[in-house]
Design a protein around this motif. Structure first.
Motif, PDB file in Angstrom:
ATOM      1  N   PHE A 169       0.825  -1.360  -0.074  1.00 29.04           N
ATOM      2  CA  PHE A 169      -0.135  -0.052  -0.049  1.00 29.04           C
ATOM      3  C   PHE A 169       0.802   1.303  -0.071  1.00 29.04           C
ATOM      4  CE2 PHE A 169      -2.581  -3.452   1.640  1.00 29.04           C
ATOM      5  CZ  PHE A 169      -3.826  -3.177   0.903  1.00 29.04           C
ATOM      6  N   ASP A 170       2.075   0.999  -0.029  1.00 28.87           N
ATOM      7  CA  ASP A 170       3.229   2.028  -0.388  1.00 28.87           C
ATOM      8  C   ASP A 170       2.830   3.257   0.911  1.00 28.87           C
ATOM      9  OD1 ASP A 170       5.328   3.753  -1.364  1.00 28.87           O
ATOM     10  OD2 ASP A 170       3.674   4.987  -2.484  1.00 28.87           O
ATOM     11  N   VAL A 171       2.854   2.627   2.282  1.00 27.22           N
ATOM     12  CA  VAL A 171       2.708   3.246   3.391  1.00 27.22           C
ATOM     13  C   VAL A 171       3.743   2.906   4.449  1.00 27.22           C
ATOM     14  CG1 VAL A 171       0.305   3.670   3.258  1.00 27.22           C
ATOM     15  CG2 VAL A 171       1.080   1.849   4.573  1.00 27.22           C
ATOM     16  N   LEU A 172       4.230   3.906   5.329  1.00 28.55           N
ATOM     17  CA  LEU A 172       4.803   3.463   6.517  1.00 28.55           C
ATOM     18  C   LEU A 172       4.060   3.374   7.881  1.00 28.55           C
ATOM     19  CD1 LEU A 172       8.480   5.177   6.037  1.00 28.55           C
ATOM     20  CD2 LEU A 172       7.748   2.679   5.930  1.00 28.55           C
ATOM     21  N   LEU A 173       3.888   2.593   8.654  1.00 26.33           N
ATOM     22  CA  LEU A 173       2.912   2.671   9.618  1.00 26.33           C
ATOM     23  C   LEU A 173       3.784   2.764  10.848  1.00 26.33           C
ATOM     24  CD1 LEU A 173       0.765  -0.625   8.510  1.00 26.33           C
ATOM     25  CD2 LEU A 173       0.314   1.755   8.249  1.00 26.33           C
ATOM     26  N   PHE A 174       4.874   2.822  11.011  1.00 21.33           N
ATOM     27  CA  PHE A 174       5.714   2.993  12.364  1.00 21.33           C
ATOM     28  C   PHE A 174       6.801   3.811  12.091  1.00 21.33           C
ATOM     29  CE2 PHE A 174       3.706  -1.230  12.638  1.00 21.33           C
ATOM     30  CZ  PHE A 174       3.308  -1.326  13.943  1.00 21.33           C
ATOM     31  N   ASP A 175       7.232   4.396  13.232  1.00 23.21           N
ATOM     32  CA  ASP A 175       8.379   5.533  13.134  1.00 23.21           C
ATOM     33  C   ASP A 175       9.495   4.213  13.819  1.00 23.21           C
ATOM     34  OD1 ASP A 175       7.321   7.827  11.987  1.00 23.21           O
ATOM     35  OD2 ASP A 175       6.459   8.294  13.934  1.00 23.21           O
ATOM     36  N   ARG A 176      10.558   4.338  13.503  1.00 21.24           N
ATOM     37  CA  ARG A 176      11.484   3.689  14.033  1.00 21.24           C
ATOM     38  C   ARG A 176      12.559   4.368  14.832  1.00 21.24           C
ATOM     39  NH1 ARG A 176       8.380   1.372   9.710  1.00 21.24           N
ATOM     40  NH2 ARG A 176       8.963  -0.849   9.280  1.00 21.24           N
ATOM     41  N   ALA A 177      12.903   3.920  16.009  1.00 23.91           N
ATOM     42  CA  ALA A 177      13.616   4.637  16.792  1.00 23.91           C
ATOM     43  C   ALA A 177      14.472   3.423  17.593  1.00 23.91           C
ATOM     44  CB  ALA A 177      12.908   5.473  17.992  1.00 23.91           C
ATOM     45  N   GLY A 178      15.599   3.050  16.685  1.00 23.74           N
ATOM     46  CA  GLY A 178      16.334   2.061  17.071  1.00 23.74           C
ATOM     47  C   GLY A 178      15.495   0.811  17.102  1.00 23.74           C
ATOM     48  N   LYS A 179      15.429  -0.211  18.138  1.00 22.46           N
ATOM     49  CA  LYS A 179      14.581  -1.244  18.354  1.00 22.46           C
ATOM     50  C   LYS A 179      12.995  -0.935  18.545  1.00 22.46           C
ATOM     51  CE  LYS A 179      18.349  -4.455  19.425  1.00 22.46           C
ATOM     52  NZ  LYS A 179      18.990  -5.409  20.472  1.00 22.46           N
ATOM     53  N   ARG A 180      12.959   0.112  18.864  1.00 26.07           N
ATOM     54  CA  ARG A 180      11.288   0.675  19.126  1.00 26.07           C
ATOM     55  C   ARG A 180      10.704   1.003  17.932  1.00 26.07           C
ATOM     56  NH1 ARG A 180       9.134  -1.324  23.554  1.00 26.07           N
ATOM     57  NH2 ARG A 180       7.491   0.674  23.336  1.00 26.07           N
ATOM     58  N   LEU A 181       9.528   0.380  17.821  1.00 27.79           N
ATOM     59  CA  LEU A 181       8.450   0.855  16.603  1.00 27.79           C
ATOM     60  C   LEU A 181       7.288   1.679  17.328  1.00 27.79           C
ATOM     61  CD1 LEU A 181       9.965  -1.861  15.715  1.00 27.79           C
ATOM     62  CD2 LEU A 181       8.672  -1.431  13.701  1.00 27.79           C
ATOM     63  N   HIS A 182       7.186   2.821  16.878  1.00 24.05           N
ATOM     64  CA  HIS A 182       6.201   3.449  17.470  1.00 24.05           C
ATOM     65  C   HIS A 182       5.102   3.848  16.111  1.00 24.05           C
ATOM     66  CE1 HIS A 182       8.554   4.341  20.914  1.00 24.05           C
ATOM     67  NE2 HIS A 182       9.258   4.717  20.391  1.00 24.05           N
ATOM     68  N   LEU A 183       3.749   3.576  16.659  1.00 26.94           N
ATOM     69  CA  LEU A 183       2.789   4.009  15.414  1.00 26.94           C
ATOM     70  C   LEU A 183       2.908   5.339  15.109  1.00 26.94           C
ATOM     71  CD1 LEU A 183      -0.271   2.063  16.750  1.00 26.94           C
ATOM     72  CD2 LEU A 183       0.788   1.738  14.723  1.00 26.94           C
ATOM     73  N   ASN A 184       3.020   5.759  13.844  1.00 28.83           N
ATOM     74  CA  ASN A 184       2.776   7.057  13.342  1.00 28.83           C
ATOM     75  C   ASN A 184       1.300   7.426  13.041  1.00 28.83           C
ATOM     76  OD1 ASN A 184       2.070   5.786  10.825  1.00 28.83           O
ATOM     77  ND2 ASN A 184       4.086   5.936  10.002  1.00 28.83           N
ATOM     78  N   GLU A 185       0.930   8.309  12.269  1.00 30.12           N
ATOM     79  CA  GLU A 185      -0.351   8.860  12.186  1.00 30.12           C
ATOM     80  C   GLU A 185      -1.044   7.809  11.322  1.00 30.12           C
ATOM     81  OE1 GLU A 185      -2.888  12.628  10.431  1.00 30.12           O
ATOM     82  OE2 GLU A 185      -0.854  12.814  10.519  1.00 30.12           O
TER      83      GLU A 185
END
Length: 297
Positions: free
Chosen positions: A45-61
């Motif tokens: 779907f050509d989207v990113l669902l998470f923001d990556r911060a090291g090993k942590r993945l945080h939901l983006n908008e």
């Protein structure tokens, strides 16, 4: 259909854990397989669902927008599977309750629920109001039963039952012999209270507005029994729900403190996520809650 339920399952597990490794372990699959499932979903779907911060993945908008729809779809898929299997089993229901509600209401309700549905999977998480709210918001619990107030815009908060907090002390404490106490007595006392984040503490602070900065709070404890034992030993005075003090008042182990200048009435609340799919099992539990609305605990 360009996505699979497995991809959504992986997405939701990562959203809850914030970590690919823990999500894979939760789903009993390899980390590489979980990573591929998420990558395929995002690529399709050509989207990113998470923001990556090291090993942590945080939901983006975009991830936050997808999550409630994915939660509902997975819950409905589970119910459809049971229907296709002609299963009479009740789906799992995960309840969260604060300490007083759990000990004096929810455990009895679980017993009644299992009496009606003997094979129904049900779990009860016991924690303070702050943590129960967090878990309902994170879809870790289907609903919560809390003593404090919550005004989070993503929650449906329904007043459930009336409750009353009581001030209390040891029979040997100087306040035990007073018919009525006033603000001067409250400021002179040493206090043993529930921790910040608990509903009981939230309501105590509200009732004591204007006095809190000057009050002598010597202990903050998470357990009601520990607070009652400390007060019995005359270390200080406490404040807990009337439900948790009835036996001690009747035996004379603890003494009620009458403080008419302050309002210690409160509400107990039921909370659900506004985007949460209400399963058949959760409907049954909410019906039971409605029946217990006026039942004495």
């Amino acid at each position: 259909m360009q996505f699979t339920l497995r991809q959504l399952e992986v997405f939701l597990a990562i959203a809850k854990t914030g970590n690919m490794t823990r999500a894979a372990q939760q789903l009993q699959m390899s980390q590489s397989a979980a990573s591929s499932a998420l990558k395929d979903l995002e690529t399709q779907f050509d989207v990113l669902l998470f923001d990556r911060a090291g090993k942590r993945l945080h939901l983006n908008e975009q991830g936050n927008q997808l999550r409630p729809r994915a939660e509902r779809l997975m819950a409905e898929a589970g119910e459809l599977e049971q229907s296709l299997l002609h299963s009479d089993e009740t789906s799992p229901v995960k309840i969260g309750a604060t300490l007083t509600i759990a000990n004096f209401l929810a455990l009895q309700m679980v017993s009644e629920y299992l009496g009606q549905y003997p094979d129904a999977p049900i779990s009860l998480e016991i924690d303070n109001t702050e943590h129960i709210v967090e878990q309902v918001l994170n879809y870790e619990l289907d609903m919560g039963m809390i003593e404090g107030e919550s005004h989070h815009h993503q929650l449906s908060v329904v007043p459930w039952r009336d409750d009353q907090l009581n001030l209390f002390c040891s029979p040997e404490h100087p306040l035990a012999s007073k018919d009525v106490v006033d603000d001067r007595d409250l400021l002179a006392a040493k206090w043993i209270l529930r921790e910040l984040g608990s509903g009981t503490r939230q309501n105590f602070n509200r009732a004591m507005h204007g006095l809190i900065p000057e009050m002598d709070i010597i202990l903050e404890l998470r357990e009601t029994e520990a607070i009652k034992r400390a007060v019995k030993h005359n270390i200080g005075v406490g404040c807990l729900s009337e439900m948790s003090l009835a036996d001690e008042f009747e035996r004379g182990d603890l003494v009620r403190i009458n403080c008419p200048e302050r309002d210690f009435s409160r509400k107990l609340y039921l909370i659900t996520h506004k985007q949460k799919h209400i399963s058949y099992s959760l409907k049954k539990w909410l019906t039971l809650c409605d029946q217990w609305k006026q039942i004495a605990g």
